[in-house]
Design a protein around this motif. Sequence first.
Motif, PDB file in Angstrom:
ATOM      1  N   LYS A  78      -2.111  16.056  18.189  1.00 22.06           N
ATOM      2  CA  LYS A  78      -1.078  15.078  18.511  1.00 22.06           C
ATOM      3  C   LYS A  78      -0.815  14.168  17.314  1.00 22.06           C
ATOM      4  N   PRO A  79       0.388  13.633  17.194  1.00 16.46           N
ATOM      5  CA  PRO A  79       0.724  12.822  16.018  1.00 16.46           C
ATOM      6  C   PRO A  79       0.045  11.464  15.970  1.00 16.46           C
ATOM      7  N   TYR A  80      -0.318  10.918  17.132  1.00 17.18           N
ATOM      8  CA  TYR A  80      -0.965   9.596  17.105  1.00 17.18           C
ATOM      9  C   TYR A  80      -2.016   9.420  18.193  1.00 17.18           C
ATOM     10  N   ASP A  81      -1.869  10.031  19.337  1.00 19.06           N
ATOM     11  CA  ASP A  81      -2.807   9.809  20.438  1.00 19.06           C
ATOM     12  C   ASP A  81      -3.930  10.840  20.407  1.00 19.06           C
ATOM     13  N   ASP A  82      -4.625  10.876  19.296  1.00 15.16           N
ATOM     14  CA  ASP A  82      -5.691  11.836  19.045  1.00 15.16           C
ATOM     15  C   ASP A  82      -6.782  11.095  18.282  1.00 15.16           C
ATOM     16  N   ALA A  83      -8.010  11.141  18.788  1.00 16.56           N
ATOM     17  CA  ALA A  83      -9.085  10.329  18.203  1.00 16.56           C
ATOM     18  C   ALA A  83      -9.335  10.656  16.737  1.00 16.56           C
ATOM     19  N   GLU A  84      -9.324  11.941  16.377  1.00 19.14           N
ATOM     20  CA  GLU A  84      -9.591  12.301  14.985  1.00 19.14           C
ATOM     21  C   GLU A  84      -8.419  11.941  14.080  1.00 19.14           C
ATOM     22  N   VAL A  85      -7.197  12.062  14.592  1.00 19.86           N
ATOM     23  CA  VAL A  85      -6.028  11.645  13.809  1.00 19.86           C
ATOM     24  C   VAL A  85      -6.088  10.148  13.542  1.00 19.86           C
ATOM     25  N   LYS A 143       0.864  -1.182   0.000  1.00 19.14           N
ATOM     26  CA  LYS A 143       0.000   0.000   0.000  1.00 19.14           C
ATOM     27  C   LYS A 143       0.900   1.232   0.000  1.00 19.14           C
ATOM     28  N   ALA A 144       0.946   1.941  -1.131  1.00 21.12           N
ATOM     29  CA  ALA A 144       1.961   2.980  -1.345  1.00 21.12           C
ATOM     30  C   ALA A 144       1.510   4.330  -0.809  1.00 21.12           C
ATOM     31  N   GLU A 145       1.496   4.467   0.518  1.00 21.49           N
ATOM     32  CA  GLU A 145       1.152   5.749   1.136  1.00 21.49           C
ATOM     33  C   GLU A 145       2.251   6.791   0.967  1.00 21.49           C
ATOM     34  N   CYS A 146       3.409   6.357   0.472  1.00 19.41           N
ATOM     35  CA  CYS A 146       4.453   7.316   0.114  1.00 19.41           C
ATOM     36  C   CYS A 146       4.000   8.222  -1.033  1.00 19.41           C
ATOM     37  N   LEU A 147       2.950   7.824  -1.737  1.00 17.01           N
ATOM     38  CA  LEU A 147       2.411   8.622  -2.837  1.00 17.01           C
ATOM     39  C   LEU A 147       1.276   9.540  -2.394  1.00 17.01           C
ATOM     40  N   GLN A 148       0.978   9.526  -1.096  1.00 18.27           N
ATOM     41  CA  GLN A 148      -0.046  10.422  -0.553  1.00 18.27           C
ATOM     42  C   GLN A 148       0.466  11.861  -0.594  1.00 18.27           C
ATOM     43  N   HIS A 149      -0.440  12.835  -0.524  1.00 18.29           N
ATOM     44  CA  HIS A 149      -0.022  14.239  -0.403  1.00 18.29           C
ATOM     45  C   HIS A 149       0.981  14.363   0.749  1.00 18.29           C
ATOM     46  N   THR A 150       1.994  15.184   0.568  1.00 17.98           N
ATOM     47  CA  THR A 150       3.096  15.434   1.508  1.00 17.98           C
ATOM     48  C   THR A 150       3.992  14.214   1.699  1.00 17.98           C
ATOM     49  N   GLY A 151       3.782  13.164   0.919  1.00 12.86           N
ATOM     50  CA  GLY A 151       4.701  12.027   0.947  1.00 12.86           C
ATOM     51  C   GLY A 151       4.476  11.020   2.040  1.00 12.86           C
ATOM     52  N   SER A 152       3.343  11.078   2.748  1.00 14.21           N
ATOM     53  CA  SER A 152       3.074  10.070   3.772  1.00 14.21           C
ATOM     54  C   SER A 152       1.599  10.050   4.139  1.00 14.21           C
ATOM     55  N   PHE A 153       1.206   8.988   4.837  1.00 13.96           N
ATOM     56  CA  PHE A 153      -0.172   8.836   5.310  1.00 13.96           C
ATOM     57  C   PHE A 153      -0.587   9.929   6.278  1.00 13.96           C
ATOM     58  N   LYS A 154       0.358  10.669   6.813  1.00 17.36           N
ATOM     59  CA  LYS A 154       0.046  11.655   7.849  1.00 17.36           C
ATOM     60  C   LYS A 154      -0.885  12.764   7.369  1.00 17.36           C
ATOM     61  N   PHE A 155      -0.952  12.970   6.058  1.00 18.31           N
ATOM     62  CA  PHE A 155      -1.885  13.969   5.546  1.00 18.31           C
ATOM     63  C   PHE A 155      -3.317  13.616   5.935  1.00 18.31           C
ATOM     64  N   ARG A 156      -3.632  12.320   5.955  1.00 18.59           N
ATOM     65  CA  ARG A 156      -4.994  11.888   6.275  1.00 18.59           C
ATOM     66  C   ARG A 156      -5.376  12.322   7.689  1.00 18.59           C
TER      67      ARG A 156
END
Length: 324
Positions: free
Chosen positions: A144-151, A40-53
Amino acid sequence: MTSFAAITAAADRLSGHARETPLLSSPFLDDIAGRRVLVKAECLQHTGSFKFRGGWAALSALSDDQRHRGVLAYSSGNHAQGVAAAAAAHATPAVILMPQDAPAIKIANTRALGAEVVLFDRAKDNRDAIGAELAEVRGLTLIKPYDDAEVIAGQGTVGLEIARQAADLGVSEADVLVCCGGGGLTAGVALALEQTAPKMTVSPCEPERFDDVARSLAAGEICRNEASAGSLCDAILTPAPGDITFPILSRLCSSGIVVSEEDAMRAMALAFSRLKIVLEPGGAVSLAAALFHGDQLSGPATIAIATGGNVDAALFAEALRRFG
């Protein structure tokens, strides 16, 4: 706590903004792994990672007043860029605390996206104290980068796509391997697959010496890393799994898989030569686990989430020189 309903709601808000990234394959990788491998190539997501989501999901869930006052994020780079891009699209001021040893490309990209970058020394400075003061003085909302319900909900949309894309390929049973720091993506994907592909098993993947999630799952309680820096896999270096993410990981994930930096570099070279995608070390540990740790897998197929491609040119060239 987040939920499957929160993930589907985040998917609605992300529609038309995030890319649906492809599920890639190569017979050469299948031969190395000894089973079918899908990436699953999330490196192709906007900004280069899944973190945009996650960044978009969190920004879009804020009130107008919160967006007007601005947001704050902590990140070594990928969450920084995801939040910065989402904030820019929402006309929201963004302040990002970044360690001064973060890859130069990630710092530069975050600034280019319009965020104010505040650098700190992660070996000496108290990041949380710096952030708390900034948030209080400026009225910023912390994402927060990971401990956030919406993230977590935003990251869980990766799982929705995996279930749909894998079904189109006739795959309903698989080991799903996730590059894991604090567990936001892993938790979100596990929640999504619990409902949409229950025969898939999610495993967090981490670099050696920073395997806090694997140790925490084995111990049944949160364990912390002794070191805070010192790995090429900067994107997934976190102190410990989160208070929100760990209960989800404990309930839904199998044991963690730990890989060496050398295996991550080798996976980077193989991803480039066989799939024509660029991965950073922290974004390649899941593929490394799929290719070189098959003895820890049991499914007929493996789906590795390639989480990011924001790598400095010199490091990428080194991976290709050594293993290409």
